[in-house]
Design a protein around this motif. Structure first.
Motif, PDB file in Angstrom:
ATOM      1  N   VAL A 148      41.954  15.383 -53.244  1.00 19.01           N
ATOM      2  CA  VAL A 148      41.896  15.236 -52.087  1.00 19.01           C
ATOM      3  C   VAL A 148      43.159  14.669 -51.573  1.00 19.01           C
ATOM      4  O   VAL A 148      43.738  13.695 -51.771  1.00 19.01           O
ATOM      5  N   SER A 149      43.843  15.541 -50.701  1.00 20.55           N
ATOM      6  CA  SER A 149      45.089  15.249 -50.066  1.00 20.55           C
ATOM      7  C   SER A 149      44.712  14.457 -48.811  1.00 20.55           C
ATOM      8  O   SER A 149      43.623  14.546 -48.202  1.00 20.55           O
ATOM      9  N   GLY A 150      45.858  13.590 -48.413  1.00 22.09           N
ATOM     10  CA  GLY A 150      45.583  12.600 -47.187  1.00 22.09           C
ATOM     11  C   GLY A 150      44.229  11.809 -47.599  1.00 22.09           C
ATOM     12  O   GLY A 150      43.534  11.558 -46.610  1.00 22.09           O
ATOM     13  N   ALA A 151      44.092  11.193 -48.732  1.00 24.75           N
ATOM     14  CA  ALA A 151      43.049  10.589 -49.212  1.00 24.75           C
ATOM     15  C   ALA A 151      42.605   9.346 -48.751  1.00 24.75           C
ATOM     16  O   ALA A 151      41.593   8.664 -48.703  1.00 24.75           O
ATOM     17  N   ALA A 152      43.524   8.738 -47.528  1.00 25.64           N
ATOM     18  CA  ALA A 152      43.202   7.479 -47.044  1.00 25.64           C
ATOM     19  C   ALA A 152      43.228   7.429 -45.677  1.00 25.64           C
ATOM     20  O   ALA A 152      43.040   6.632 -45.025  1.00 25.64           O
ATOM     21  N   GLY A 172      43.080  11.079 -55.557  1.00 25.80           N
ATOM     22  CA  GLY A 172      43.539  11.013 -53.964  1.00 25.80           C
ATOM     23  C   GLY A 172      44.843  10.663 -53.764  1.00 25.80           C
ATOM     24  O   GLY A 172      45.644  10.228 -54.523  1.00 25.80           O
ATOM     25  N   LEU A 173      45.383  11.782 -53.092  1.00 31.77           N
ATOM     26  CA  LEU A 173      46.798  11.866 -52.894  1.00 31.77           C
ATOM     27  C   LEU A 173      47.132  10.768 -51.668  1.00 31.77           C
ATOM     28  O   LEU A 173      46.439  11.087 -50.550  1.00 31.77           O
ATOM     29  N   ALA A 174      47.743   9.808 -51.651  1.00 29.83           N
ATOM     30  CA  ALA A 174      48.136   9.014 -50.666  1.00 29.83           C
ATOM     31  C   ALA A 174      49.748   8.170 -51.038  1.00 29.83           C
ATOM     32  O   ALA A 174      49.922   8.030 -52.166  1.00 29.83           O
ATOM     33  N   SER A 175      49.910   7.532 -49.810  1.00 31.14           N
ATOM     34  CA  SER A 175      51.108   6.733 -50.059  1.00 31.14           C
ATOM     35  C   SER A 175      50.712   5.255 -51.066  1.00 31.14           C
ATOM     36  O   SER A 175      49.713   4.924 -50.968  1.00 31.14           O
ATOM     37  N   GLY A 176      51.633   4.752 -51.765  1.00 38.12           N
ATOM     38  CA  GLY A 176      51.425   3.668 -52.381  1.00 38.12           C
ATOM     39  C   GLY A 176      50.908   2.338 -51.876  1.00 38.12           C
ATOM     40  O   GLY A 176      50.013   1.946 -52.588  1.00 38.12           O
ATOM     41  N   THR A 214      43.273  17.763 -46.600  1.00 37.09           N
ATOM     42  CA  THR A 214      42.741  17.149 -45.162  1.00 37.09           C
ATOM     43  C   THR A 214      44.187  16.894 -44.439  1.00 37.09           C
ATOM     44  O   THR A 214      44.103  16.405 -43.304  1.00 37.09           O
ATOM     45  N   PHE A 215      45.231  17.460 -45.228  1.00 35.18           N
ATOM     46  CA  PHE A 215      46.452  17.017 -44.379  1.00 35.18           C
ATOM     47  C   PHE A 215      47.273  18.335 -44.025  1.00 35.18           C
ATOM     48  O   PHE A 215      48.111  18.297 -42.903  1.00 35.18           O
ATOM     49  N   GLY A 216      47.077  19.293 -44.768  1.00 39.16           N
ATOM     50  CA  GLY A 216      48.051  20.590 -44.530  1.00 39.16           C
ATOM     51  C   GLY A 216      49.465  20.435 -45.221  1.00 39.16           C
ATOM     52  O   GLY A 216      49.452  19.687 -46.256  1.00 39.16           O
ATOM     53  N   ASP A 217      50.511  21.081 -44.705  1.00 38.17           N
ATOM     54  CA  ASP A 217      51.636  20.851 -45.089  1.00 38.17           C
ATOM     55  C   ASP A 217      51.850  21.522 -46.542  1.00 38.17           C
ATOM     56  O   ASP A 217      52.638  20.798 -47.263  1.00 38.17           O
ATOM     57  N   GLY A 218      51.351  22.493 -46.970  1.00 39.74           N
ATOM     58  CA  GLY A 218      51.773  23.277 -48.441  1.00 39.74           C
ATOM     59  C   GLY A 218      50.575  22.611 -49.402  1.00 39.74           C
ATOM     60  O   GLY A 218      50.797  23.391 -50.451  1.00 39.74           O
TER      61      GLY A 218
END
Length: 307
Positions: A148-152, A172-176, A214-218
């Motif tokens: 899942v992108s934009g996981a937070a 989940g892809l998210a910032s640290g 959930t974020f887009g951009d590639g």
């Protein structure tokens, strides 16, 4: 006179204002709700700028917002199942939720469980139904791996939890700064940015079966590069890529009966099985400040207005 968010033309955050408006009168099948909380969403910002005017045309002056929770104030003719004073969760399809008083179709309401806080109830519809539809679209199963992108974010934070409930492994892809929250929900955190594909492969040595963007951009291209089949990729943000590659765009009101899904999600929240993180709460008069924070796109969870 009750107050409501309004704008007279497409534009940036500066076109938003809070006006006094006539008190709405419920027609047949409608319920007048005194709003206690109204969530805000990126889609509303896109509509306000005119970026999606072909898909979502506007008439001016325009109101804003879908999510709401509040107390039943008055019933229109033919409404059964609700009474004045009932606490409800619902949504408006008239871009009207960011207001003190809102007319809602009775079929678009469900009761608010006592253990669901107002801020959570009032921000549940768009992210909840969208996450529910997006996860359902990619059909995760026990033993599979879902990314899942934009996981937070607002939708992503629910999508990872709903995907995890299927028994799938979830990355989940998210910032640290959001990795601890993801771990606490049994989600494998991976930092986005350069090298993300290699980090996903390291976290999923058996491969990735499904991808919710959930974020887009590639991220659609990333999912395809990871070997995920197009019919198991769903994006709620990159419609151009979806058209180009034939991936899904399920989510939102098309995902299923809104009030039915709302009731299901509210029940999970009340039972402690689902969390809706709340990033910040603003009074209605600070709608511009709320959208300024939202449009930075680094918020963990939902931003809510309190009329």
């Amino acid at each position: 006179m009750p107050k409501a968010v309004r704008y007279d033309e497409f534009g940036g955050i500066d076109v938003l204002r809070v006006d006094e408006v006539e008190r709405p009168v419920p027609g047949e099948g409608q319920v007048l709700v005194r709003v206690r909380a109204a969530g805000i969403n990126p889609s509303e910002a896109a509509i306000r700028t005119g970026a999606v005017a072909r898909m979502f045309p506007s008439t001016f002056p325009s109101g804003q917002g879908s999510d709401l929770a509040g107390v039943v104030e008055e019933l229109g003719a033919g409404v059964d199942g609700f009474s004045p004073g009932d606490e409800v969760i619902g949504f408006s399809n008239q871009r009207a939720a960011q207001a003190e008083l809102v007319l809602v179709e009775a079929g678009d309401l469900t009761r608010r469980p006592e253990r669901v806080p107002w801020e959570v109830a009032g921000s549940l519809y768009v992210v909840g139904v969208t996450a529910w539809g997006a996860v359902r679209a990619v059909r995760p199963e026990e033993g599979e791996t879902v990314v899942v992108s934009g996981a937070a974010g607002g939708v992503g934070s629910l999508a990872v939890q709903l995907a995890r409930r299927t028994g799938a492994t979830v990355i989940g892809l998210a910032s640290g700064s959001n990795h601890a929250w993801l771990r606490s929900h049994d989600v494998i955190p991976v930092a986005y940015g350069d090298g993300v594909a290699d980090r996903i492969r390291a976290a999923a040595p058996g491969g990735v079966d499904a991808f919710v963007d959930t974020f887009g951009d590639g991220y659609v291209e990333l999912a395809l590069g990871l070997g995920v089949a197009a019919d198991r990729i769903d994006t709620i943000a990159d419609f151009a890529a979806a058209e180009r590659y034939g991936v899904k765009t399920d989510g939102g009101v098309a995902a299923g009966p809104g009030a039915t899904v709302l009731a299901e999600l509210a029940g999970l929240i009340a039972d402690g099985q689902l969390e809706v993180p709340i990033a910040n709460v603003y009074p209605l008069a600070q709608v511009r400040e709320a959208y300024t924070e939202l449009e930075r796109r680094h918020t963990h969870g939902k931003i809510v207005l309190r009329p």
